[in-house]
Design a protein around this motif. Sequence first.
Motif, PDB file in Angstrom:
ATOM      1  N   LEU A 108       0.892  -1.165  -0.110  1.00 20.63           N
ATOM      2  CA  LEU A 108      -0.024   0.059  -0.141  1.00 20.63           C
ATOM      3  C   LEU A 108       1.052   1.196   0.042  1.00 20.63           C
ATOM      4  O   LEU A 108       1.702   1.336   1.032  1.00 20.63           O
ATOM      5  CB  LEU A 108      -0.797   0.080   1.252  1.00 20.63           C
ATOM      6  N   CYS A 109       0.808   1.977  -1.221  1.00 21.08           N
ATOM      7  CA  CYS A 109       1.876   3.161  -1.448  1.00 21.08           C
ATOM      8  C   CYS A 109       1.281   4.383  -1.071  1.00 21.08           C
ATOM      9  O   CYS A 109       0.154   4.617  -1.575  1.00 21.08           O
ATOM     10  CB  CYS A 109       2.513   2.954  -2.622  1.00 21.08           C
ATOM     11  N   PHE A 110       1.994   5.352  -0.369  1.00 18.27           N
ATOM     12  CA  PHE A 110       1.725   6.823  -0.435  1.00 18.27           C
ATOM     13  C   PHE A 110       2.548   7.861  -1.118  1.00 18.27           C
ATOM     14  O   PHE A 110       3.588   7.663  -0.574  1.00 18.27           O
ATOM     15  CB  PHE A 110       1.513   6.901   1.257  1.00 18.27           C
ATOM     16  N   GLY A 111       2.081   8.260  -2.142  1.00 18.04           N
ATOM     17  CA  GLY A 111       3.138   9.300  -2.649  1.00 18.04           C
ATOM     18  C   GLY A 111       2.416  10.709  -2.281  1.00 18.04           C
ATOM     19  O   GLY A 111       1.412  11.436  -2.249  1.00 18.04           O
ATOM     20  N   ALA A 112       3.667  11.506  -2.025  1.00 19.71           N
ATOM     21  CA  ALA A 112       3.218  13.158  -1.766  1.00 19.71           C
ATOM     22  C   ALA A 112       3.848  13.909  -2.994  1.00 19.71           C
ATOM     23  O   ALA A 112       4.635  13.531  -3.538  1.00 19.71           O
ATOM     24  CB  ALA A 112       4.111  13.538  -0.510  1.00 19.71           C
ATOM     25  N   TYR A 113       2.880  14.681  -3.354  1.00 22.25           N
ATOM     26  CA  TYR A 113       3.008  15.638  -4.446  1.00 22.25           C
ATOM     27  C   TYR A 113       2.792  16.983  -4.113  1.00 22.25           C
ATOM     28  O   TYR A 113       2.072  17.668  -3.223  1.00 22.25           O
ATOM     29  CB  TYR A 113       1.860  15.196  -5.434  1.00 22.25           C
ATOM     30  N   ASP A 114       3.562  18.023  -4.963  1.00 24.88           N
ATOM     31  CA  ASP A 114       3.490  19.568  -4.759  1.00 24.88           C
ATOM     32  C   ASP A 114       2.261  19.876  -5.763  1.00 24.88           C
ATOM     33  O   ASP A 114       1.563  19.072  -6.364  1.00 24.88           O
ATOM     34  CB  ASP A 114       4.653  20.170  -5.191  1.00 24.88           C
ATOM     35  N   SER A 115       1.942  21.173  -5.477  1.00 22.31           N
ATOM     36  CA  SER A 115       0.623  21.549  -6.338  1.00 22.31           C
ATOM     37  C   SER A 115       0.787  21.481  -7.859  1.00 22.31           C
ATOM     38  O   SER A 115      -0.293  21.519  -8.465  1.00 22.31           O
ATOM     39  CB  SER A 115       0.561  22.859  -5.982  1.00 22.31           C
ATOM     40  N   GLY A 116       1.944  21.310  -8.306  1.00 19.88           N
ATOM     41  CA  GLY A 116       2.215  20.820  -9.682  1.00 19.88           C
ATOM     42  C   GLY A 116       2.047  19.529 -10.088  1.00 19.88           C
ATOM     43  O   GLY A 116       2.298  19.154 -11.216  1.00 19.88           O
ATOM     44  N   GLY A 117       1.775  18.482  -9.336  1.00 19.15           N
ATOM     45  CA  GLY A 117       1.693  17.356  -9.339  1.00 19.15           C
ATOM     46  C   GLY A 117       3.000  16.455  -9.462  1.00 19.15           C
ATOM     47  O   GLY A 117       3.197  15.336  -9.807  1.00 19.15           O
ATOM     48  N   ASN A 118       4.250  17.087  -8.888  1.00 21.76           N
ATOM     49  CA  ASN A 118       5.425  16.344  -9.009  1.00 21.76           C
ATOM     50  C   ASN A 118       5.612  15.588  -7.764  1.00 21.76           C
ATOM     51  O   ASN A 118       5.309  16.247  -6.605  1.00 21.76           O
ATOM     52  CB  ASN A 118       6.733  17.642  -9.212  1.00 21.76           C
ATOM     53  N   GLN A 119       6.178  14.327  -7.636  1.00 23.60           N
ATOM     54  CA  GLN A 119       6.442  13.710  -6.338  1.00 23.60           C
ATOM     55  C   GLN A 119       7.517  14.380  -5.555  1.00 23.60           C
ATOM     56  O   GLN A 119       8.559  14.422  -6.148  1.00 23.60           O
ATOM     57  CB  GLN A 119       6.407  12.317  -6.727  1.00 23.60           C
ATOM     58  N   VAL A 120       7.199  14.477  -4.291  1.00 24.34           N
ATOM     59  CA  VAL A 120       8.241  15.069  -3.366  1.00 24.34           C
ATOM     60  C   VAL A 120       8.363  14.116  -2.417  1.00 24.34           C
ATOM     61  O   VAL A 120       9.369  14.375  -1.544  1.00 24.34           O
ATOM     62  CB  VAL A 120       7.922  16.475  -2.997  1.00 24.34           C
ATOM     63  N   GLY A 121       7.721  13.008  -2.273  1.00 31.41           N
ATOM     64  CA  GLY A 121       7.707  12.115  -1.056  1.00 31.41           C
ATOM     65  C   GLY A 121       7.485  10.637  -1.234  1.00 31.41           C
ATOM     66  O   GLY A 121       6.330  10.685  -2.153  1.00 31.41           O
ATOM     67  N   PHE A 122       7.397   9.671  -0.499  1.00 30.54           N
ATOM     68  CA  PHE A 122       6.826   8.541  -0.621  1.00 30.54           C
ATOM     69  C   PHE A 122       6.936   7.941   0.754  1.00 30.54           C
ATOM     70  O   PHE A 122       7.934   7.931   1.551  1.00 30.54           O
ATOM     71  CB  PHE A 122       7.764   7.647  -1.658  1.00 30.54           C
ATOM     72  N   ALA A 123       6.066   6.734   1.065  1.00 30.90           N
ATOM     73  CA  ALA A 123       6.206   5.658   1.876  1.00 30.90           C
ATOM     74  C   ALA A 123       5.154   4.566   1.633  1.00 30.90           C
ATOM     75  O   ALA A 123       4.419   4.724   0.526  1.00 30.90           O
ATOM     76  CB  ALA A 123       5.560   6.288   3.229  1.00 30.90           C
ATOM     77  N   ARG A 124       5.716   3.223   1.913  1.00 34.88           N
ATOM     78  CA  ARG A 124       4.898   2.201   1.852  1.00 34.88           C
ATOM     79  C   ARG A 124       4.504   1.283   2.828  1.00 34.88           C
ATOM     80  O   ARG A 124       5.383   1.264   3.980  1.00 34.88           O
ATOM     81  CB  ARG A 124       5.494   1.554   0.606  1.00 34.88           C
TER      82      ARG A 124
END
Length: 139
Positions: free
Chosen positions: A43-59
């Motif tokens: 189960l993955c969690f991606g963090a994104y800035d307002s432009g949709g660029n990924q800036v973080g992650f956890a699983r």
Amino acid sequence: MPYSVSTDKQHLDITLIHRYLSNSYWAKGVPLSVVEKSIEHSLCFGAYDSGGNQVGFARIITDRATFAYLSDVFVIDEKQGEGIAKLILSTIEKHPDLQGLRRTMLGTVDAHSLYQQFGFESIQQPEFLMQKKGIEAYV
């Protein structure tokens, strides 16, 4: 906060995740195929800035009923200190598939104070835990 967190794996930037993990202390040299397989089965969690660029992650590695293991948590270097890790952990904490678990575990060398804010604590009875070590490194 101009950041959001999503569990939609189609939005994950696998290249970014692999680049970060393969240079991390816990997964140095991890092959892309291993990262892809770990994402597929977590189960993955991606963090994104307002432009949709990924800036973080956890699983989370979990059966979604009794146990979970938090792994591969990171925020890209240039965005650290902006509360993104806390946003990811808060989102994980509220996820409906992770409610009522008996135990959630993780391993960390340097982020104890972050995880303590979310209820994690040192193992109370470490003599009950065992491990079977596999490969030492990916390289």
